[in-house]
Design an enzyme around this catalytic site. Structure first.
Site, PDB file in Angstrom:
ATOM      1  N   ARG A 112      19.977  52.372  51.053  1.00 20.39           N
ATOM      2  CA  ARG A 112      20.689  53.690  51.508  1.00 20.39           C
ATOM      3  C   ARG A 112      20.354  54.776  51.008  1.00 20.39           C
ATOM      4  O   ARG A 112      20.563  55.805  51.387  1.00 20.39           O
ATOM      5  CB  ARG A 112      22.462  53.486  51.716  1.00 20.39           C
ATOM      6  CG  ARG A 112      22.674  52.349  52.332  1.00 20.39           C
ATOM      7  CD  ARG A 112      24.244  52.360  52.681  1.00 20.39           C
ATOM      8  NE  ARG A 112      24.344  51.311  53.934  1.00 20.39           N
ATOM      9  CZ  ARG A 112      24.589  49.902  53.514  1.00 20.39           C
ATOM     10  NH1 ARG A 112      24.314  49.655  52.324  1.00 20.39           N
ATOM     11  NH2 ARG A 112      24.579  49.126  54.596  1.00 20.39           N
ATOM     12  N   SER A 113      19.348  54.883  49.911  1.00 25.05           N
ATOM     13  CA  SER A 113      19.106  55.877  49.139  1.00 25.05           C
ATOM     14  C   SER A 113      18.155  56.943  50.124  1.00 25.05           C
ATOM     15  O   SER A 113      18.191  58.143  50.064  1.00 25.05           O
ATOM     16  CB  SER A 113      17.883  55.477  47.887  1.00 25.05           C
ATOM     17  OG  SER A 113      18.796  54.938  47.161  1.00 25.05           O
ATOM     18  N   LYS A 135      14.363  47.026  37.938  1.00 23.54           N
ATOM     19  CA  LYS A 135      14.599  48.287  37.006  1.00 23.54           C
ATOM     20  C   LYS A 135      14.414  48.038  35.585  1.00 23.54           C
ATOM     21  O   LYS A 135      13.946  48.871  34.670  1.00 23.54           O
ATOM     22  CB  LYS A 135      16.349  48.359  36.804  1.00 23.54           C
ATOM     23  CG  LYS A 135      16.903  48.865  38.207  1.00 23.54           C
ATOM     24  CD  LYS A 135      18.381  48.724  38.212  1.00 23.54           C
ATOM     25  CE  LYS A 135      19.133  49.236  39.417  1.00 23.54           C
ATOM     26  NZ  LYS A 135      20.623  49.240  39.422  1.00 23.54           N
ATOM     27  N   ASN A 181      16.388  53.389  36.484  1.00 24.39           N
ATOM     28  CA  ASN A 181      16.564  53.622  38.011  1.00 24.39           C
ATOM     29  C   ASN A 181      15.988  54.760  38.550  1.00 24.39           C
ATOM     30  O   ASN A 181      15.679  54.879  40.054  1.00 24.39           O
ATOM     31  CB  ASN A 181      18.117  53.579  38.634  1.00 24.39           C
ATOM     32  CG  ASN A 181      18.956  54.510  38.147  1.00 24.39           C
ATOM     33  OD1 ASN A 181      18.735  55.584  37.503  1.00 24.39           O
ATOM     34  ND2 ASN A 181      20.222  54.583  38.652  1.00 24.39           N
ATOM     35  N   ASP A 228      23.163  55.408  36.367  1.00 26.16           N
ATOM     36  CA  ASP A 228      24.291  54.674  36.666  1.00 26.16           C
ATOM     37  C   ASP A 228      25.704  55.319  35.845  1.00 26.16           C
ATOM     38  O   ASP A 228      26.721  55.387  36.271  1.00 26.16           O
ATOM     39  CB  ASP A 228      23.961  53.317  36.553  1.00 26.16           C
ATOM     40  CG  ASP A 228      23.492  52.682  37.757  1.00 26.16           C
ATOM     41  OD1 ASP A 228      23.283  53.231  38.947  1.00 26.16           O
ATOM     42  OD2 ASP A 228      22.882  51.448  37.841  1.00 26.16           O
ATOM     43  N   GLY A 245      32.463  41.594  34.468  1.00 26.13           N
ATOM     44  CA  GLY A 245      30.930  41.558  34.400  1.00 26.13           C
ATOM     45  C   GLY A 245      30.474  42.060  33.309  1.00 26.13           C
ATOM     46  O   GLY A 245      31.051  42.915  32.475  1.00 26.13           O
ATOM     47  N   GLY A 247      26.586  42.390  33.428  1.00 28.21           N
ATOM     48  CA  GLY A 247      25.190  42.711  33.695  1.00 28.21           C
ATOM     49  C   GLY A 247      24.671  44.244  33.373  1.00 28.21           C
ATOM     50  O   GLY A 247      25.375  44.846  32.754  1.00 28.21           O
ATOM     51  N   GLY A 248      23.603  44.600  33.886  1.00 26.36           N
ATOM     52  CA  GLY A 248      23.116  45.919  33.955  1.00 26.36           C
ATOM     53  C   GLY A 248      23.992  47.076  34.145  1.00 26.36           C
ATOM     54  O   GLY A 248      24.288  47.890  33.433  1.00 26.36           O
ATOM     55  N   ARG A 303      31.982  35.977  33.363  1.00 21.75           N
ATOM     56  CA  ARG A 303      31.887  33.990  33.732  1.00 21.75           C
ATOM     57  C   ARG A 303      30.848  33.597  32.585  1.00 21.75           C
ATOM     58  O   ARG A 303      31.362  32.716  32.002  1.00 21.75           O
ATOM     59  CB  ARG A 303      31.230  34.063  35.202  1.00 21.75           C
ATOM     60  CG  ARG A 303      31.225  32.659  35.443  1.00 21.75           C
ATOM     61  CD  ARG A 303      30.471  32.707  36.723  1.00 21.75           C
ATOM     62  NE  ARG A 303      29.222  33.254  36.951  1.00 21.75           N
ATOM     63  CZ  ARG A 303      28.601  33.433  37.879  1.00 21.75           C
ATOM     64  NH1 ARG A 303      28.877  32.745  39.203  1.00 21.75           N
ATOM     65  NH2 ARG A 303      27.350  33.944  37.897  1.00 21.75           N
ATOM     66  N   GLY A 363      33.397  52.106  45.156  1.00 22.79           N
ATOM     67  CA  GLY A 363      32.045  52.124  44.580  1.00 22.79           C
ATOM     68  C   GLY A 363      31.188  53.121  45.388  1.00 22.79           C
ATOM     69  O   GLY A 363      30.109  53.287  44.289  1.00 22.79           O
TER      70      GLY A 363
HETATM   71  N1  NAP Z   1      27.962  51.699  43.320  1.00 21.48           N
HETATM   72  C1  NAP Z   1      26.720  51.550  42.748  1.00 21.48           C
HETATM   73  O1  NAP Z   1      26.107  52.622  42.581  1.00 21.48           O
HETATM   74  C2  NAP Z   1      26.346  50.343  41.940  1.00 21.48           C
HETATM   75  C3  NAP Z   1      25.128  50.549  41.045  1.00 21.48           C
HETATM   76  C4  NAP Z   1      24.609  49.390  40.202  1.00 21.48           C
HETATM   77  C5  NAP Z   1      25.173  48.146  40.758  1.00 21.48           C
HETATM   78  N2  NAP Z   1      26.219  48.088  41.723  1.00 21.48           N
HETATM   79  C6  NAP Z   1      26.606  46.588  42.106  1.00 21.48           C
HETATM   80  O2  NAP Z   1      27.255  45.947  41.002  1.00 21.48           O
HETATM   81  C7  NAP Z   1      26.956  44.688  41.183  1.00 21.48           C
HETATM   82  C8  NAP Z   1      26.164  43.969  39.769  1.00 21.48           C
HETATM   83  O3  NAP Z   1      25.050  44.698  39.575  1.00 21.48           O
HETATM   84  P1  NAP Z   1      24.106  44.469  38.174  1.00 21.48           P
HETATM   85  O4  NAP Z   1      22.877  45.090  38.555  1.00 21.48           O
HETATM   86  O5  NAP Z   1      24.852  44.742  37.150  1.00 21.48           O
HETATM   87  O6  NAP Z   1      23.686  42.867  38.390  1.00 21.48           O
HETATM   88  P2  NAP Z   1      23.451  41.755  37.443  1.00 21.48           P
HETATM   89  O7  NAP Z   1      22.836  42.350  36.205  1.00 21.48           O
HETATM   90  O8  NAP Z   1      22.927  40.568  38.172  1.00 21.48           O
HETATM   91  O9  NAP Z   1      24.877  41.263  36.942  1.00 21.48           O
HETATM   92  C9  NAP Z   1      25.742  40.354  37.918  1.00 21.48           C
HETATM   93  C10 NAP Z   1      27.025  40.200  37.349  1.00 21.48           C
HETATM   94  O10 NAP Z   1      28.041  39.766  38.232  1.00 21.48           O
HETATM   95  C11 NAP Z   1      28.447  38.442  37.859  1.00 21.48           C
HETATM   96  N3  NAP Z   1      28.556  37.441  38.919  1.00 21.48           N
HETATM   97  C12 NAP Z   1      27.905  37.208  40.059  1.00 21.48           C
HETATM   98  N4  NAP Z   1      28.436  36.167  40.620  1.00 21.48           N
HETATM   99  C13 NAP Z   1      29.607  35.868  40.266  1.00 21.48           C
HETATM  100  C14 NAP Z   1      30.673  34.950  40.298  1.00 21.48           C
HETATM  101  N5  NAP Z   1      30.405  34.192  41.605  1.00 21.48           N
HETATM  102  N6  NAP Z   1      31.627  34.845  39.602  1.00 21.48           N
HETATM  103  C15 NAP Z   1      31.854  35.742  38.522  1.00 21.48           C
HETATM  104  N7  NAP Z   1      31.013  36.415  38.367  1.00 21.48           N
HETATM  105  C16 NAP Z   1      29.686  36.793  38.963  1.00 21.48           C
HETATM  106  C17 NAP Z   1      27.584  37.889  36.917  1.00 21.48           C
HETATM  107  O11 NAP Z   1      27.991  36.969  35.743  1.00 21.48           O
HETATM  108  P3  NAP Z   1      27.017  35.953  35.088  1.00 21.48           P
HETATM  109  O12 NAP Z   1      26.605  36.688  33.936  1.00 21.48           O
HETATM  110  O13 NAP Z   1      28.108  35.183  34.522  1.00 21.48           O
HETATM  111  O14 NAP Z   1      25.945  35.656  36.062  1.00 21.48           O
HETATM  112  C18 NAP Z   1      27.173  39.435  36.185  1.00 21.48           C
HETATM  113  O15 NAP Z   1      28.342  39.746  35.399  1.00 21.48           O
HETATM  114  C19 NAP Z   1      26.266  44.471  42.432  1.00 21.48           C
HETATM  115  O16 NAP Z   1      26.877  43.837  43.229  1.00 21.48           O
HETATM  116  C20 NAP Z   1      25.364  45.646  42.599  1.00 21.48           C
HETATM  117  O17 NAP Z   1      25.010  45.812  44.094  1.00 21.48           O
HETATM  118  C21 NAP Z   1      26.751  49.008  42.371  1.00 21.48           C
END
Ligand code: NAP
Length: 275
Positions: free
Chosen positions: A15-16, A65, A86, A101, A127, A129-130, A152, A239
């Site tokens: 959506r950027s 990224k 990003n 972020d 969570g 992740g990044g 997890r 979000g």
């Molecule tokens: N609002 C915004 O501007 C914004 C900005 C950035 C990201 N986001 C959103 O934030 C989310 C994470 O982004 P990210 O870049 O951090 O992704 P990432 O690095 O891939 O991390 C994903 C995270 O989700 C967890 N996860 C995935 N499926 C799961 C499940 N079924 N049960 C429990 N934990 C689960 C993973 O756990 P494991 O380590 O156990 O796999 C990990 O902690 C995405 O949905 C992304 O779209 C939003």
């Protein structure tokens, strides 16, 4: 004409262009912002040839990224901490990178709940992740005394604690409800809840009534977590605000104007999400 873009693989969902297109029109700027699908094998070449392609910079989304971070010649602290970039821009022929972020998340949280820090209690992050790393950094920079991370895959939470030190504590994923009752802020940074998939299963019974519950997933705008928190009478932060605010610094870099996140912009993106 100044040109910027967002790259990812896939990129259709981004959506950027709507966000930056709104600001370009609002400010009457002779510029463009497009989305470009760039396959993983082509990212390095794409970024190294931004000037030849006529771009002044770009946004980078999943899964590029980390490689963007490694290719940039100058990296700001915000990207170094997360290990991912990003937002990229050129100064002369040098490629600069940051990660917006942290700024996007903390700015919107403070906008919606200015007194979130007034309450005692830890910040609880679901969570590792990044996005989690960026948000943990934001809370620590703001002076929060304890950040609890639940993931997890426990090792990823431990890696965050190792990086940031003793103010970050790792808790079992299965303990996420019980160990968050005294939280001042609970944040979901996992992909759980995206497009209605899965449930975090947080039981809000017994939570600190001042707790702020925030989800960085914004499709749907009201995730199950947000709906459950509202039903429990807690304040919530969606979000979408993070997405809108993280776009501000890039636009300013590329086009020279610091744009505003307006109610009209938000309305347009919501219409797109719900359309
Ligand atoms: N609002 C915004 O501007 C914004 C900005 C950035 C990201 N986001 C959103 O934030 C989310 C994470 O982004 P990210 O870049 O951090 O992704 P990432 O690095 O891939 O991390 C994903 C995270 O989700 C967890 N996860 C995935 N499926 C799961 C499940 N079924 N049960 C429990 N934990 C689960 C993973 O756990 P494991 O380590 O156990 O796999 C990990 O902690 C995405 O949905 C992304 O779209 C939003």
């Amino acid at each position: 004409m100044k040109r910027a873009c967002v790259i990812g693989w896939p990129i259709e969902h981004s959506r950027s262009p709507l966000i930056h297109g709104y600001w370009l029109a609002q400010h009457g700027i002779d510029g463009s912002y497009t989305k470009v699908a760039v396959a993983p094998d082509d990212v390095a070449q794409f970024l190294r040839t931004l000037p030849e392609q006529g771009f002044v910079g770009c946004n980078v989304t999943v899964p590029h990224k980390e490689i963007a971070f490694s290719i940039a010649e100058e990296v700001e602290e915000a990207a170094r901490v997360v290990g991912a970039a990003n937002t990229l821009w050129l100064e002369g022929d040098r490629l600069f990178a940051t990660n917006t972020d942290t700024y996007g998340y903390m700015t919107y949280l403070s906008h919606v709940v200015p007194d979130w820090l007034a309450h005692d209690g830890p910040v609880c992050i679901l969570g590792a992740g990044g996005a989690a790393r960026a948000i943990v950094y934001g809370f620590l920079e703001t002076g929060v005394e304890e950040v609890r991370v639940f993931n997890r895959t426990r090792e990823r939470a431990e890696a965050i604690a190792d990086q940031f030190g003793p103010r970050v504590k790792v808790f079992d994923w299965d303990n996420r409800s019980d160990a968050s009752r005294d939280a001042c802020v609970l944040v979901n940074t996992t992909a759980v809840g995206l497009k209605g998939n899965g449930s975090l299963g947080i039981d809000f019974a017994g939570f600190n009534p001042d707790c702020v519950v925030s989800d960085i997933v914004y499709v749907p705008l009201e995730t199950q977590l947000i709906a459950d928190a509202k039903s429990a009478g807690l304040r919530t932060v969606d979000g979408l605000g993070m997405l809108l605010h993280q776009a501000v610094p890039g636009f300013e870099r590329w086009f020279g104007v610091r744009p505003q996140v307006t109610p009209e912009l938000r309305k347009r993106i919501i219409a797109d999400i719900e359309g």
